[in-house]
Write a protein that holds these residues in place. Structure first.
Motif, short mmCIF file in Angstrom:
data_model
loop_
_atom_site.label_atom_id
_atom_site.label_comp_id
_atom_site.label_asym_id
_atom_site.label_seq_id
_atom_site.Cartn_x
_atom_site.Cartn_y
_atom_site.Cartn_z
N UNK A 549 88.10 66.73 160.67
CA UNK A 549 86.98 66.88 159.74
C UNK A 549 86.78 68.33 159.35
N UNK A 551 84.33 70.34 159.31
CA UNK A 551 83.60 71.24 160.19
C UNK A 551 84.51 71.84 161.24
N UNK A 552 85.37 70.99 161.78
CA UNK A 552 86.28 71.47 162.82
C UNK A 552 87.26 72.50 162.24
N UNK A 555 85.52 75.71 161.77
CA UNK A 555 85.28 76.36 163.05
C UNK A 555 86.57 76.98 163.59
N UNK A 559 87.37 80.94 164.38
CA UNK A 559 87.78 81.41 165.70
C UNK A 559 89.13 82.08 165.63
N UNK A 626 83.82 80.62 173.52
CA UNK A 626 83.91 79.91 172.26
C UNK A 626 85.11 79.00 172.20
N UNK A 628 87.02 76.15 173.42
CA UNK A 628 87.00 75.04 174.36
C UNK A 628 88.39 74.90 174.91
N UNK A 630 89.77 72.36 175.65
CA UNK A 630 90.41 71.14 175.19
C UNK A 630 90.84 71.21 173.74
N UNK A 631 90.55 72.32 173.15
CA UNK A 631 90.67 72.28 171.70
C UNK A 631 91.50 73.44 171.19
N UNK B 158 81.49 72.69 171.80
CA UNK B 158 81.84 74.10 171.60
C UNK B 158 81.35 74.60 170.25
N UNK B 159 81.37 73.74 169.26
CA UNK B 159 80.86 74.17 167.96
C UNK B 159 79.38 74.47 168.07
#
Lengths: 685, 216
Positions: A549, A551-552, A555, A559, A626, A628, A630-631, B158-159
């Motif tokens: 999406x 937003x991700x 973000x 980052x 900031x 994660x 997992x991400x 996290x966001x």
């Protein structure tokens, strides 16, 4: 030793070529075709030498075998064309550089004006030396100079404000340009009828043709000017969008009226066909652009193994879109813009970060060079071209252009404001009217007119209008903007909160529209987004990014940017958020009591440790949290070894820190804590 | 719209128009819609909203519906929620989405902006305590991403964390390590979205509604 023969008469060009390469001897001097051959300083400085070259040439034919082996020789004709082109571009860029080094001038005078002045000077020099100036070739302009600028504009077009104001922009572009063309054409014809002006030979169709050429707002001038005045987004997109979209109108009107003026008369059928033609040209252009855009996006899906050529696909597909549209006499500009707009979101999801940077910089570079060359050529062609100056005609044209623009904008805004939510104020209207600059496109179109006695007259008037708008309006708009206190562009730092709220608002407004039972903009936008997500993204974006999406991705982009900054600048760099000392632990909910219940480390000790850790790791801790764990959406093919290493170190540090703050440490262990602690501090990144 | 004459309570409209700033025409149209949604009843409940099919695929549907039943949005300085609303409350909530008029002083514009941001704030602050805590903000982000498939809660977390951090940096500037950032207060919220130009974005066109054709 072989007898030297001039290459022209040789029947074995290859052999001659080889011999020339080996011996570096004389070539026939008179071969150069002159279309792309600008006279330049080199030949200007060495006119004697070039004439000398011709004289000994004929003699050496017979005496070649008697001469000694030439160690060094002068062979200019060999490289004349590319040499002169490169020299021109270099000159243009050096001028551009010079302007930015002299601060005072560039604040007052916009760059376009300065470049035109340089062009005038160069043209003057060329004329003084009596060399032949470069012929302003319209083909050069439309095929090589214009596309990079338009592609740059289209690719980086801010989509959201553009689509939000689409109705307004279309109104201005289509209806406004039509109004301008007919009003100017009509009144100019009226003036020509007056006996005193001695312009009897000008008929209505020619006047209308003239009007259609001069009416269109030019994207290059507008872009170049508005970039410097930093006006608010709405006005920028209105004027700029108008300048891009009016190409369709200009193309249709121009060709239509040209045909009519050859045919001599206009029937109703012709007029209807003209209207149909307009729709075909504009929509057809957009369609061609969309096709190529989708192709480009689809291709980029598979480029993960050859990252280096990714940018080329973007450029070539776009250029092909432009040329393909031109084949059918469709609007090339609209095709180019549609291609860039469609391609961009998918391509950007697929390509590597480096390719993205490459695309961005190449586009900016090419468009910058093109723009510079364009303005300089305009200046040169002004000095050079055959002029026919008629006071009445020219002054009147300038005046009428202004009047027609103002009337057009004011009239259209009155209609538009009935449909807009956020109305356009008087100040906005003024800026839109005042920012309607004419530029090189008008000049090139004028150049393409068939040679009749009116052409020079028209060209002179066009040049005068261009100069007037670029110089007078260009120079005065900045102080006017400040005087009228027009809202300026706000510096956006890409805040994640704003992104969250933008999305939130979108859904909220769509929901409210659903409750109201009203299928408004948001409803359709939502539908388009869902279509995009469910079908297009699956086809055009590779891998798992297709379900990500917005937003991700936003973000992650943010980052990534910050991580890059950190990696590149090292630990000593100041980060944007350094001014605040807020960190994650300040916002974590109060789970701390669990930790603080440990009696082993005294409160003050803990404080001390914390303070020291913080002093060294303040900034990095923010960045750290900031991410994660997992991400970590690292593009596996992104060969940024240092970044991966950096992230690993970060995770390491975080683990150690949380370890030291949670593990109960007995009194006697504190020395060891301190000892080990110096370890992580050595991780200076 | 000619239907205005057939609707009851004409004098009430004057009162409502004054309160909410809608024109008679707009009030008439909205009244029609209200009747449609409530099946010609006097009040609306949550399940009436749940019946609207267009809302079904909206990720923040629950919050939108809640906003209609939230007393804080009724401009009467009330608190808490209600179970059903009448036409007046419906209209008052809708009036938050009215576009600002062209000729407004800077102060009026500021008021409009504050009002709209207050509406958004109330939507986020679900427990009515006047601050948006980290949990509440996380909930917001989760809801936004809820339709987007199987992305774990951690990403949303996290966001939200990053966003909260940003708010803290903007509003508080220098913070001692021991200080705890309670949550986003309304003042911080205003400061955060200052450059957002919400008075230009949070608007709906209220005319051109053909309710007969959208009979849902």
């Amino acid at each position: 030793m072989a007898v030297l023969r001039p290459a022209r008469r040789s029947s074995a060009p290859l052999l001659t070529g080889v011999m020339c390469a080996l011996l570096l001897l004389f070539l026939p001097a008179a071969s150069a075709s002159r279309d792309f051959a600008p006279a330049d300083n080199e030949t200007w400085r060495n006119p004697a030498r070039s004439t000398q070259e011709e004289v000994p040439h004929h003699q050496t034919n017979s005496t070649a075998h008697k001469k000694a082996f030439p160690v060094l020789s002068f062979n200019y004709e060999h490289v004349r064309k590319p040499f002169e082109i490169s020299l021109w571009i270099l000159l243009a860029l050096l001028m551009k550089l010079a302007f930015h080094i002299i601060p005072r001038v560039s604040h007052v005078v916009p760059e376009s004006c300065l470049l035109i002045v340089v062009g005038l000077l160069v043209g003057g020099i060329i004329k003084a030396v009596d060399e032949k100036a470069p012929v302003f070739d319209s083909k050069l302009f439309f095929f090589y100079l214009l596309p990079p600028i338009i592609l740059d504009a289209g690719y980086f077009l801010p989509i959201r404000p553009f689509t939000e104001n689409m109705g307004t922009i279309l109104m201005f572009a289509v209806v406004g340009t039509l109004w301008n063309a007919f009003f100017i054409g009509g009144t100019v014809y009226g003036i020509c009828q007056i006996e005193a002006a001695q312009l009897g030979g000008v008929d209505l169709l020619s006047c209308l043709l003239f009007g259609s050429i001069i009416s269109a707002v030019d994207p290059v001038s507008v872009l170049s000017l508005f970039e410097e005045i930093h006006i608010n987004e709405l006005l920028h997109i209105l004027v700029f969008g108008e300048s891009l979209l009016n190409d369709a109108v200009t193309v249709v009107l121009y060709h239509l009226l040209k045909e009519f003026s050859h045919a001599g008369s206009v029937t109703v059928v012709d007029a209807v066909l003209g209207v149909v033609c307009f729709f075909v040209v504009s929509l057809g252009g957009v369609l061609v652009g969309i096709i190529y855009g989708v192709l480009g996006a689809f291709t980029s899906r598979f480029t993960s193994h050859s990252r280096v050529i990714e940018p080329l696909f973007v450029f070539l597909y776009s250029y092909m879109a432009y040329l393909s549209a031109e084949v059918f006499h469709l609007s090339g500009i609209m095709s180019l813009i549609a291609c860039g707009v469609i391609m961009r979101p998918y391509v950007e999801a697929n390509i590597s970060h480096k390719s993205y940077t490459t695309i961005k910089y190449f586009l900016k570079m090419w468009s910058s060079v093109s723009e510079t060359l364009m303005f300089i050529f305009l200046g040169v062609a002004t000095v050079e071209g055959p002029h026919e100056w008629n006071w009445t005609f020219v002054i009147f044209t300038v005046f009428i252009c202004l009047v027609s623009r103002v009337l057009g904008v004011v009239g259209l805004t009155a209609i538009i404001n009935k449909f807009r939510i956020v109305k356009l104020s008087k100040k906005d209207q003024f800026i839109v009217a005042y920012g309607g600059l004419r530029g090189a496109i008008a000049f090139s179109l004028g150049f393409l007119l068939t040679d009749n006695e009116m052409k020079n007259l028209f060209l002179t008037a066009i040049i005068t209008v261009i100069f007037f708008t670029v110089f007078v309006q260009g120079m005065t708009i900045k102080p006017l903007v400040e005087l009228l206190a027009v809202k300026r562009k706000k510096e956006s730092k890409g805040s994640i909160n704003e992104e969250i709220h933008t999305q939130f608002l979108d859904h909220l407004l769509t929901g409210i529209e659903g409750i109201c039972g009203h299928y408004g903009h948001h409803h359709w936008k939502d539908k388009l987004n869902r279509f995009n997500k469910s079908y297009l993204k699956k086809w055009l974006i590779s891998g798992n990014r297709s379900t990500e999406p917005q937003l991700i991705s936003f973000y992650n982009k943010m980052e990534m940017k910050q991580a890059m900054m950190l990696v590149e600048s090292g630990s000593a760099a100041k980060l944007p958020r350094v001014s605040s000392t807020a960190s994650m632990q300040n916002i974590q909910p109060k789970e701390q009591p669990r930790r603080r219940a440990m009696p082993s480390i005294s409160k003050s000790r803990e404080q001390e440790i914390r303070k020291m850790l913080r002093a060294n790791l303040q900034n990095t801790k923010q960045r750290l949290r900031s991410y994660s764990r997992h991400d970590l959406m690292i593009d596996p093919l992104e060969d940024n070894v240092s970044e991966v290493r950096f992230r690993k170190q970060r995770v390491e540090m975080e683990r150690r820190m949380s370890h030291y703050l949670t593990v109960p440490a007995k009194r006697q262990e504190t020395p060891s804590v301190r000892k080990v602690w110096f370890g992580p501090a050595g991780f200076h990144l | 719209m000619g239907a205005l004459q057939s609707l009851p309570g004409q004098p009430e409209y004057i009162d409502l128009a004054e309160k909410t700033g809608f024109s008679f025409e707009q009030i008439g149209v909205l009244h029609k819609r209200f009747k449609q949604l409530s099946h010609n009843g006097e009040t609306l409940r949550r399940d009436h909203f749940n019946e609207i099919p267009d809302l079904a695929c909206n990720p923040i549907r629950a919050q939108i519906i809640e906003a209609f039943f939230d007393r804080r949005n009724f401009r009467q300085n009330g608190e808490g929620t209600v179970e059903e609303i009448g036409f007046e409350e419906f209209l008052v909530v809708m009036s938050h989405f009215r576009p600002p008029s062209l000729h407004m002083t800077e102060e009026q514009r500021e008021n409009v902006r504050t009002e709209k941001l207050r509406f958004l704030f109330n939507m986020h602050d679900t427990d009515n305590d006047g601050t948006i805590t980290l949990e509440e903000y996380r909930h917001v982000v989760e809801e936004l991403l809820s339709r987007s498939g199987a992305l774990g809660k951690d990403t949303a977390k996290s966001i939200a964390d990053a966003a909260m951090l940003e708010v803290a940096s903007i509003s508080m500037g220098h913070m001692e390590p021991d200080e705890f950032y309670e949550g986003i207060t309304f003042e911080h919220f205003l400061k955060l979205l200052r450059g957002f130009e919400i008075e230009a974005k949070m608007n709906i066109r209220f005319l051109n509604m053909d309710t007969p054709t959208l009979c849902k």
